[in-house]
Design a protein around this motif. Structure first.
Motif, PDB file in Angstrom:
ATOM      1  N   LEU A 128       0.831  -1.195   0.000  1.00  0.00           N
ATOM      2  CA  LEU A 128       0.000   0.000   0.000  1.00  0.00           C
ATOM      3  C   LEU A 128       0.873   1.256   0.000  1.00  0.00           C
ATOM      4  CD1 LEU A 128      -2.758  -0.930   2.628  1.00  0.00           C
ATOM      5  CD2 LEU A 128      -3.006  -0.859   0.140  1.00  0.00           C
ATOM      6  N   PRO A 129       0.380   2.325  -0.646  1.00  0.00           N
ATOM      7  CA  PRO A 129       1.145   3.587  -0.621  1.00  0.00           C
ATOM      8  C   PRO A 129       1.339   4.073   0.812  1.00  0.00           C
ATOM      9  CG  PRO A 129      -0.633   3.660  -2.253  1.00  0.00           C
ATOM     10  CD  PRO A 129      -0.851   2.423  -1.446  1.00  0.00           C
ATOM     11  N   GLY A 130       2.339   4.899   1.017  1.00  0.00           N
ATOM     12  CA  GLY A 130       2.615   5.422   2.342  1.00  0.00           C
ATOM     13  C   GLY A 130       1.436   6.177   2.919  1.00  0.00           C
ATOM     14  N   GLY A 131       1.132   5.901   4.176  1.00  0.00           N
ATOM     15  CA  GLY A 131       0.012   6.568   4.839  1.00  0.00           C
ATOM     16  C   GLY A 131      -1.315   5.871   4.656  1.00  0.00           C
ATOM     17  N   TRP A 132      -1.387   4.916   3.730  1.00  0.00           N
ATOM     18  CA  TRP A 132      -2.625   4.170   3.502  1.00  0.00           C
ATOM     19  C   TRP A 132      -2.730   3.026   4.512  1.00  0.00           C
ATOM     20  CZ3 TRP A 132      -5.725   3.878  -1.428  1.00  0.00           C
ATOM     21  CH2 TRP A 132      -5.541   5.024  -2.210  1.00  0.00           C
ATOM     22  N   ARG A 133      -3.950   2.573   4.721  1.00  0.00           N
ATOM     23  CA  ARG A 133      -4.177   1.417   5.583  1.00  0.00           C
ATOM     24  C   ARG A 133      -5.321   0.582   5.001  1.00  0.00           C
ATOM     25  NH1 ARG A 133      -8.610   1.985   9.165  1.00  0.00           N
ATOM     26  NH2 ARG A 133      -9.605   4.053   9.026  1.00  0.00           N
ATOM     27  N   ARG A 134      -5.374  -0.657   5.423  1.00  0.00           N
ATOM     28  CA  ARG A 134      -6.450  -1.554   4.983  1.00  0.00           C
ATOM     29  C   ARG A 134      -7.384  -1.803   6.155  1.00  0.00           C
ATOM     30  NH1 ARG A 134      -4.606  -6.121   1.301  1.00  0.00           N
ATOM     31  NH2 ARG A 134      -4.808  -4.341  -0.118  1.00  0.00           N
ATOM     32  N   SER A 135      -8.702  -1.674   5.892  1.00  0.00           N
ATOM     33  CA  SER A 135      -9.697  -1.876   6.940  1.00  0.00           C
ATOM     34  C   SER A 135     -10.821  -2.747   6.403  1.00  0.00           C
ATOM     35  CB  SER A 135     -10.265  -0.525   7.392  1.00  0.00           C
ATOM     36  OG  SER A 135     -11.397  -0.691   8.238  1.00  0.00           O
ATOM     37  N   ALA A 136     -11.406  -3.548   7.279  1.00  0.00           N
ATOM     38  CA  ALA A 136     -12.657  -4.212   6.922  1.00  0.00           C
ATOM     39  C   ALA A 136     -13.726  -3.143   6.740  1.00  0.00           C
ATOM     40  CB  ALA A 136     -13.066  -5.200   8.015  1.00  0.00           C
ATOM     41  N   LEU A 137     -14.659  -3.388   5.830  1.00  0.00           N
ATOM     42  CA  LEU A 137     -15.710  -2.405   5.564  1.00  0.00           C
ATOM     43  C   LEU A 137     -16.471  -2.057   6.841  1.00  0.00           C
ATOM     44  CD1 LEU A 137     -17.247  -0.692   3.524  1.00  0.00           C
ATOM     45  CD2 LEU A 137     -18.627  -2.697   2.953  1.00  0.00           C
ATOM     46  N   ALA A 138     -16.671  -3.043   7.714  1.00  0.00           N
ATOM     47  CA  ALA A 138     -17.392  -2.801   8.968  1.00  0.00           C
ATOM     48  C   ALA A 138     -16.627  -1.853   9.890  1.00  0.00           C
ATOM     49  CB  ALA A 138     -17.657  -4.125   9.686  1.00  0.00           C
ATOM     50  N   GLY A 139     -15.344  -1.649   9.619  1.00  0.00           N
ATOM     51  CA  GLY A 139     -14.571  -0.739  10.441  1.00  0.00           C
ATOM     52  C   GLY A 139     -14.779   0.722  10.079  1.00  0.00           C
ATOM     53  N   VAL A 140     -15.387   0.975   8.927  1.00  0.00           N
ATOM     54  CA  VAL A 140     -15.577   2.363   8.491  1.00  0.00           C
ATOM     55  C   VAL A 140     -17.033   2.680   8.158  1.00  0.00           C
ATOM     56  CG1 VAL A 140     -13.227   2.605   7.639  1.00  0.00           C
ATOM     57  CG2 VAL A 140     -15.006   1.749   6.102  1.00  0.00           C
ATOM     58  N   ALA A 141     -17.926   1.684   8.266  1.00  0.00           N
ATOM     59  CA  ALA A 141     -19.336   1.925   7.940  1.00  0.00           C
ATOM     60  C   ALA A 141     -20.220   0.983   8.741  1.00  0.00           C
ATOM     61  CB  ALA A 141     -19.587   1.725   6.441  1.00  0.00           C
ATOM     62  N   ASP A 142     -21.395   1.469   9.094  1.00  0.00           N
ATOM     63  CA  ASP A 142     -22.411   0.624   9.717  1.00  0.00           C
ATOM     64  C   ASP A 142     -23.240   0.000   8.601  1.00  0.00           C
ATOM     65  OD1 ASP A 142     -21.656   1.365  12.357  1.00  0.00           O
ATOM     66  OD2 ASP A 142     -22.739   3.255  12.109  1.00  0.00           O
ATOM     67  N   ILE A 143     -23.446  -1.310   8.666  1.00  0.00           N
ATOM     68  CA  ILE A 143     -24.069  -2.057   7.575  1.00  0.00           C
ATOM     69  C   ILE A 143     -25.281  -2.812   8.093  1.00  0.00           C
ATOM     70  CG2 ILE A 143     -23.674  -3.776   5.764  1.00  0.00           C
ATOM     71  CD1 ILE A 143     -20.641  -3.263   6.174  1.00  0.00           C
ATOM     72  N   SER A 144     -26.383  -2.706   7.391  1.00  0.00           N
ATOM     73  CA  SER A 144     -27.589  -3.437   7.792  1.00  0.00           C
ATOM     74  C   SER A 144     -28.475  -3.705   6.587  1.00  0.00           C
ATOM     75  CB  SER A 144     -28.376  -2.646   8.850  1.00  0.00           C
ATOM     76  OG  SER A 144     -28.765  -1.386   8.338  1.00  0.00           O
ATOM     77  N   ARG A 145     -29.361  -4.668   6.750  1.00  0.00           N
ATOM     78  CA  ARG A 145     -30.381  -4.946   5.740  1.00  0.00           C
ATOM     79  C   ARG A 145     -31.550  -3.984   5.927  1.00  0.00           C
ATOM     80  NH1 ARG A 145     -30.251  -8.614   1.222  1.00  0.00           N
ATOM     81  NH2 ARG A 145     -28.822 -10.314   1.724  1.00  0.00           N
ATOM     82  N   GLY A 146     -32.308  -3.785   4.842  1.00  0.00           N
ATOM     83  CA  GLY A 146     -33.472  -2.913   4.906  1.00  0.00           C
ATOM     84  C   GLY A 146     -34.674  -3.610   5.519  1.00  0.00           C
ATOM     85  N   THR A 147     -35.827  -2.989   5.362  1.00  0.00           N
ATOM     86  CA  THR A 147     -37.041  -3.482   5.998  1.00  0.00           C
ATOM     87  C   THR A 147     -37.860  -4.351   5.056  1.00  0.00           C
ATOM     88  OG1 THR A 147     -38.980  -2.796   7.263  1.00  0.00           O
ATOM     89  CG2 THR A 147     -38.486  -1.510   5.282  1.00  0.00           C
ATOM     90  N   SER A 148     -38.660  -5.207   5.637  1.00  0.00           N
ATOM     91  CA  SER A 148     -39.646  -5.987   4.884  1.00  0.00           C
ATOM     92  C   SER A 148     -41.026  -5.555   5.357  1.00  0.00           C
ATOM     93  CB  SER A 148     -39.440  -7.488   5.098  1.00  0.00           C
ATOM     94  OG  SER A 148     -39.473  -7.805   6.478  1.00  0.00           O
ATOM     95  N   TRP A 149     -42.045  -5.923   4.592  1.00  0.00           N
ATOM     96  CA  TRP A 149     -43.401  -5.479   4.922  1.00  0.00           C
ATOM     97  C   TRP A 149     -44.423  -6.414   4.297  1.00  0.00           C
ATOM     98  CZ3 TRP A 149     -40.090  -3.109   1.515  1.00  0.00           C
ATOM     99  CH2 TRP A 149     -40.484  -3.063   0.177  1.00  0.00           C
ATOM    100  N   GLY A 150     -45.661  -6.247   4.716  1.00  0.00           N
ATOM    101  CA  GLY A 150     -46.750  -7.041   4.175  1.00  0.00           C
ATOM    102  C   GLY A 150     -47.586  -6.219   3.208  1.00  0.00           C
ATOM    103  N   SER A 151     -48.454  -6.892   2.490  1.00  0.00           N
ATOM    104  CA  SER A 151     -49.288  -6.203   1.502  1.00  0.00           C
ATOM    105  C   SER A 151     -50.172  -5.150   2.148  1.00  0.00           C
ATOM    106  CB  SER A 151     -50.149  -7.223   0.749  1.00  0.00           C
ATOM    107  OG  SER A 151     -50.953  -7.970   1.657  1.00  0.00           O
ATOM    108  N   GLU A 152     -50.503  -5.351   3.420  1.00  0.00           N
ATOM    109  CA  GLU A 152     -51.354  -4.381   4.103  1.00  0.00           C
ATOM    110  C   GLU A 152     -50.626  -3.060   4.353  1.00  0.00           C
ATOM    111  OE1 GLU A 152     -49.214  -6.715   7.302  1.00  0.00           O
ATOM    112  OE2 GLU A 152     -50.182  -7.127   5.373  1.00  0.00           O
ATOM    113  N   ASN A 153     -49.296  -3.077   4.267  1.00  0.00           N
ATOM    114  CA  ASN A 153     -48.511  -1.851   4.490  1.00  0.00           C
ATOM    115  C   ASN A 153     -48.243  -1.082   3.203  1.00  0.00           C
ATOM    116  OD1 ASN A 153     -46.838  -4.101   6.508  1.00  0.00           O
ATOM    117  ND2 ASN A 153     -47.884  -2.351   7.423  1.00  0.00           N
TER     118      ASN A 153
END
Length: 282
Positions: A15-40
């Motif tokens: 890696l170039p000087g000053g760069w670092r490698r991180s897992a994506l979870a180390g720099v962002a919060d990650i989640s799935r979206g919502t589900s719903w029913g036909s009534e919604n």
């Protein structure tokens, strides 16, 4: 020490000087979206309903159209699936494996939810620039790593959230991230401007063609202009005529919609069939 660890350490050392490698979870919060029913679900906005973004809205950029509106969701579901400006939405499940990993940045103001087939990534702004993270995720190398990690059955392909969280991202210092993102953003803006110009030229061409080809000529059926063969025009195989299990890594190319672009054919082949299957379908 395993070969994989050695190779990873070599990659980090490169890696170039000053760069670092991180897992994506180390720099962002990650989640799935919502589900719903036909009534919604509602096709039109009603009082208290919120628009939800789905896979169809994840294109070359975020397309805010053809929205579904949701009403009556629990407050916790709304809180966990509401996007903010700068968030990144990524396709996590789809029948087409090539769509997995497609991502857009939320650049539209307003309150939107996102559906459960999408991942929502919220950059931690103290460690990563949101624009830089978006460009890092859509970079060819990261997209290839996502494609290699896709799993699924015949009908649905998926990217595990644990795999996404472990995805390695190379990061320069924050100031350098912002400079890189600014350059890439200016390139995107130039592409959009040139695309608008090209669309204008295409519209002019289309109008000229219609004017030239509609005057002084006889109208004929398309089939009379095709080659005199058994099947001068036909559709591709459907259903059981060609099973997913019959595709193979090499052989005779099997064309799909990814080969057909506006006014051009793209000779990039990703699917193949055997000589025997080719003769069967011919």
């Amino acid at each position: 020490m395993s070969i994989e660890v050695v190779e990873l350490e070599r990659a980090v050392d490169a890696l170039p000087g000053g760069w670092r490698r991180s897992a994506l979870a180390g720099v962002a919060d990650i989640s799935r979206g919502t589900s719903w029913g036909s009534e919604n679900e509602h096709r039109d906005p009603i009082d208290g309903a919120l628009p939800v973004l789905g896979i169809r809205n994840v294109q070359a950029r975020l397309e805010i159209n053809d929205l579904v509106w949701l009403h009556g969701l629990k407050p916790s579901a709304i809180a966990s699936s509401t996007v903010q400006m700068g968030d990144i939405l990524m396709v996590g499940s789809n029948g087409n494996p090539a769509r997995i990993g497609n991502a857009v940045q939320v650049d539209e103001p307003g309150r939107y939810l996102y559906a459960s087939l999408l991942f929502g990534l919220r950059p931690r702004r103290d460690t990563v620039d949101p624009d830089f993270l978006y460009y890092a995720i859509v970079a060819p190398g990261v997209q290839a790593a996502i494609s290699d990690a896709v799993q699924g059955t015949t009908g649905l392909s998926n990217l595990k959230i644990t795999t996404l969280r472990d995805l390695p991202i190379d990061l320069p210092p924050l100031d350098e991230q912002r400079r890189i993102a600014e350059v890439l953003r200016s390139v995107d803006e130039a592409i959009v401007a040139n695309a608008a110009l090209l669309n204008g030229v295409k519209a002019t061409k289309q109008g000229t063609m219609e004017a030239v080809l509609s005057g002084g000529f006889d109208e004929v059926r398309l089939e009379t202009l095709l080659a005199d063969t058994r099947y001068p025009m036909r559709s591709g195989p459907f259903g059981s005529a060609l099973l997913k299990s019959e595709l193979q890594p090499d052989g005779i190319p099997f064309l799909g919609i990814d080969n057909v672009h506006v006014e051009r054919f793209v000779p990039v082949y990703r699917r193949f069939i055997s000589e025997e299957k080719y003769r069967e379908l011919s």
